[in-house]
Design a protein around this motif. Structure first.
Motif, PDB file in Angstrom:
ATOM      1  N   LYS A 228       9.640   1.022  -9.068  1.00 48.31           N
ATOM      2  CA  LYS A 228      10.384  -0.163  -8.636  1.00 48.31           C
ATOM      3  C   LYS A 228       9.823  -0.696  -7.317  1.00 48.31           C
ATOM      4  O   LYS A 228       9.660   0.041  -6.345  1.00 48.31           O
ATOM      5  CB  LYS A 228      11.869   0.182  -8.446  1.00 48.31           C
ATOM      6  CG  LYS A 228      12.683   0.078  -9.731  1.00 48.31           C
ATOM      7  CD  LYS A 228      14.165   0.311  -9.448  1.00 48.31           C
ATOM      8  CE  LYS A 228      15.001   0.203 -10.714  1.00 48.31           C
ATOM      9  NZ  LYS A 228      16.428   0.479 -10.446  1.00 48.31           N
ATOM     10  N   GLY A 229       9.544  -1.972  -7.294  1.00 47.74           N
ATOM     11  CA  GLY A 229       9.092  -2.606  -6.056  1.00 47.74           C
ATOM     12  C   GLY A 229       7.609  -2.454  -5.787  1.00 47.74           C
ATOM     13  O   GLY A 229       7.082  -3.086  -4.864  1.00 47.74           O
ATOM     14  N   LEU A 230       6.897  -1.626  -6.556  1.00 45.47           N
ATOM     15  CA  LEU A 230       5.454  -1.470  -6.342  1.00 45.47           C
ATOM     16  C   LEU A 230       4.726  -2.676  -6.913  1.00 45.47           C
ATOM     17  O   LEU A 230       4.971  -3.085  -8.045  1.00 45.47           O
ATOM     18  CB  LEU A 230       4.942  -0.184  -7.004  1.00 45.47           C
ATOM     19  CG  LEU A 230       5.553   1.132  -6.506  1.00 45.47           C
ATOM     20  CD1 LEU A 230       4.842   2.309  -7.143  1.00 45.47           C
ATOM     21  CD2 LEU A 230       5.482   1.238  -4.983  1.00 45.47           C
ATOM     22  N   LYS A 231       3.809  -3.221  -6.136  1.00 42.57           N
ATOM     23  CA  LYS A 231       3.147  -4.461  -6.563  1.00 42.57           C
ATOM     24  C   LYS A 231       1.631  -4.308  -6.706  1.00 42.57           C
ATOM     25  O   LYS A 231       1.007  -5.070  -7.437  1.00 42.57           O
ATOM     26  CB  LYS A 231       3.460  -5.586  -5.575  1.00 42.57           C
ATOM     27  CG  LYS A 231       4.940  -5.954  -5.539  1.00 42.57           C
ATOM     28  CD  LYS A 231       5.204  -7.079  -4.553  1.00 42.57           C
ATOM     29  CE  LYS A 231       6.692  -7.446  -4.535  1.00 42.57           C
ATOM     30  NZ  LYS A 231       6.980  -8.498  -3.543  1.00 42.57           N
ATOM     31  N   THR A 232       1.044  -3.354  -6.023  1.00 42.75           N
ATOM     32  CA  THR A 232      -0.420  -3.241  -6.078  1.00 42.75           C
ATOM     33  C   THR A 232      -0.846  -2.215  -7.123  1.00 42.75           C
ATOM     34  O   THR A 232      -0.122  -1.266  -7.429  1.00 42.75           O
ATOM     35  CB  THR A 232      -1.005  -2.815  -4.716  1.00 42.75           C
ATOM     36  OG1 THR A 232      -0.609  -1.464  -4.437  1.00 42.75           O
ATOM     37  CG2 THR A 232      -0.509  -3.719  -3.602  1.00 42.75           C
ATOM     38  N   VAL A 233      -2.036  -2.432  -7.656  1.00 43.47           N
ATOM     39  CA  VAL A 233      -2.607  -1.496  -8.641  1.00 43.47           C
ATOM     40  C   VAL A 233      -2.727  -0.103  -8.032  1.00 43.47           C
ATOM     41  O   VAL A 233      -2.455   0.898  -8.695  1.00 43.47           O
ATOM     42  CB  VAL A 233      -3.989  -2.000  -9.121  1.00 43.47           C
ATOM     43  CG1 VAL A 233      -4.682  -0.946  -9.974  1.00 43.47           C
ATOM     44  CG2 VAL A 233      -3.823  -3.289  -9.919  1.00 43.47           C
ATOM     45  N   LYS A 234      -3.118  -0.051  -6.767  1.00 46.04           N
ATOM     46  CA  LYS A 234      -3.298   1.251  -6.108  1.00 46.04           C
ATOM     47  C   LYS A 234      -1.985   2.029  -6.076  1.00 46.04           C
ATOM     48  O   LYS A 234      -1.949   3.227  -6.397  1.00 46.04           O
ATOM     49  CB  LYS A 234      -3.818   1.049  -4.689  1.00 46.04           C
ATOM     50  CG  LYS A 234      -4.106   2.352  -3.948  1.00 46.04           C
ATOM     51  CD  LYS A 234      -4.732   2.090  -2.594  1.00 46.04           C
ATOM     52  CE  LYS A 234      -5.046   3.409  -1.897  1.00 46.04           C
ATOM     53  NZ  LYS A 234      -5.679   3.209  -0.576  1.00 46.04           N
ATOM     54  N   GLN A 235      -0.894   1.375  -5.710  1.00 42.05           N
ATOM     55  CA  GLN A 235       0.407   2.053  -5.636  1.00 42.05           C
ATOM     56  C   GLN A 235       0.872   2.545  -7.002  1.00 42.05           C
ATOM     57  O   GLN A 235       1.326   3.685  -7.154  1.00 42.05           O
ATOM     58  CB  GLN A 235       1.450   1.084  -5.056  1.00 42.05           C
ATOM     59  CG  GLN A 235       1.248   0.756  -3.589  1.00 42.05           C
ATOM     60  CD  GLN A 235       2.193  -0.335  -3.129  1.00 42.05           C
ATOM     61  OE1 GLN A 235       2.526  -1.254  -3.887  1.00 42.05           O
ATOM     62  NE2 GLN A 235       2.627  -0.260  -1.880  1.00 42.05           N
TER      63      GLN A 235
END
Length: 289
Positions: A228-235
């Motif tokens: 939830k709330g993660l937006k980047t590919v890395k995360q």
């Protein structure tokens, strides 16, 4: 001319790349011409390399020692002939199986024949064939995991995830959970509802079903919260990787590899051995991109 030049397509590709480089003002270094053919160690193969694609070819005048041609009636007799020749090389000439390679452009036709016929001649074989990434056992598990979210906990998605074999559940536990989910039509929020209904199930079966639910639902819900709330590919990629570690996927893989080795399922064993390396490499490349 594409009809007479074996490397016509390669030369066309090189020419297009050079054209693009010039248009983009990219520096092009001086070409390196390999005058000596380093690839082939026998005179026959060197001669073939020089003459096969030529219109005006030269005849090989020396005695042929390192090349032979066999005309087979069909693919089966072709592979059987190869199996006989391999057996002779190993038993009479002192070769090892790892010294020998069988090369074909048609792996679809010859792959299954090699497995069957070589097995009957007790010849170990490793098939170096490219497979679709989605055929990787661990990729299947990841895709089935993400399918649960995409398809909102549909029965097919959840059972597909369980049946990849990475959930620590035994066969009878999976069966009881599958029967229960069919009986009550589990989908969506019903999978992670706090209370599950029971009717006429024995206490032992209830305990197994609730245990199976916990093994499947709890980790997946925890991952959902983490995403939830993660937006980047890395995360997102790092969360997936951590999820694999938290669920002891490397240890499960090791157990499966040991079992497959014990029952002599060497081809499947190799798939499991390479699966972790392939998946971690894909995840690393995603982050880099």
């Amino acid at each position: 001319n594409p009809d007479h030049d074996s490397f016509y397509a390669n030369k066309q590709t090189a020419a297009r790349l050079m054209k693009i480089a010039r248009e983009e003002n990219i520096f092009i270094e001086e070409p390196i011409h390999l005058e000596e053919k380093m690839r082939f160690h026998t005179l026959e193969l060197k001669h073939l390399a020089e003459n096969m694609g030529e219109v005006f070819y030269h005849k090989y005048e020396k005695e042929v020692q390192n090349l032979s041609v066999f005309l087979a009636n069909n693919p089966y007799s072709e592979i059987e002939h190869i199996a006989i020749e391999i057996t002779k090389l190993v038993k009479e000439k002192g070769y090892r199986y790892e010294d020998i390679a069988v090369i074909t452009k048609d792996i679809g036709t010859y792959g299954s024949l090699c497995k069957a016929i070589f097995n009957s001649y007790h010849i170990p074989v490793f098939m170096d064939e490219e497979k679709d990434l989605s055929e990787n056992v661990l990729i299947k598990w990841i895709l089935s995991l993400l399918d649960i979210f995409v398809k909102n906990w549909s029965y097919e998605a959840v059972l597909g995830y369980i049946k990849t074999g990475f959930t620590n559940l035994e066969g009878h536990e999976v069966s009881l959970l599958e029967n229960y989910s069919l009986k009550w039509g589990l989908k969506g929020s019903k999978w992670y509802a706090k209370e599950w209904k029971f009717y006429a199930e024995l206490d032992d079966a209830k305990q197994i079903i609730l245990y199976a639910k916990e093994q499947v639902v709890e980790p997946v819900m925890r991952l959902k919260e983490q995403l939830k709330g993660l937006k980047t590919v890395k995360q997102i990629t790092q969360s997936l990787y951590n999820f694999m570690l938290e669920n002891h996927i490397p240890e499960i893989l090791e157990k499966k590899i040991a079992h497959l080795e014990k029952i002599n399922e060497l081809e499947r064993m190799n798939e499991y051995i390479t699966s972790w390396k392939v998946v971690t490499q894909v995840l690393e490349e995603l982050i880099q991109v």
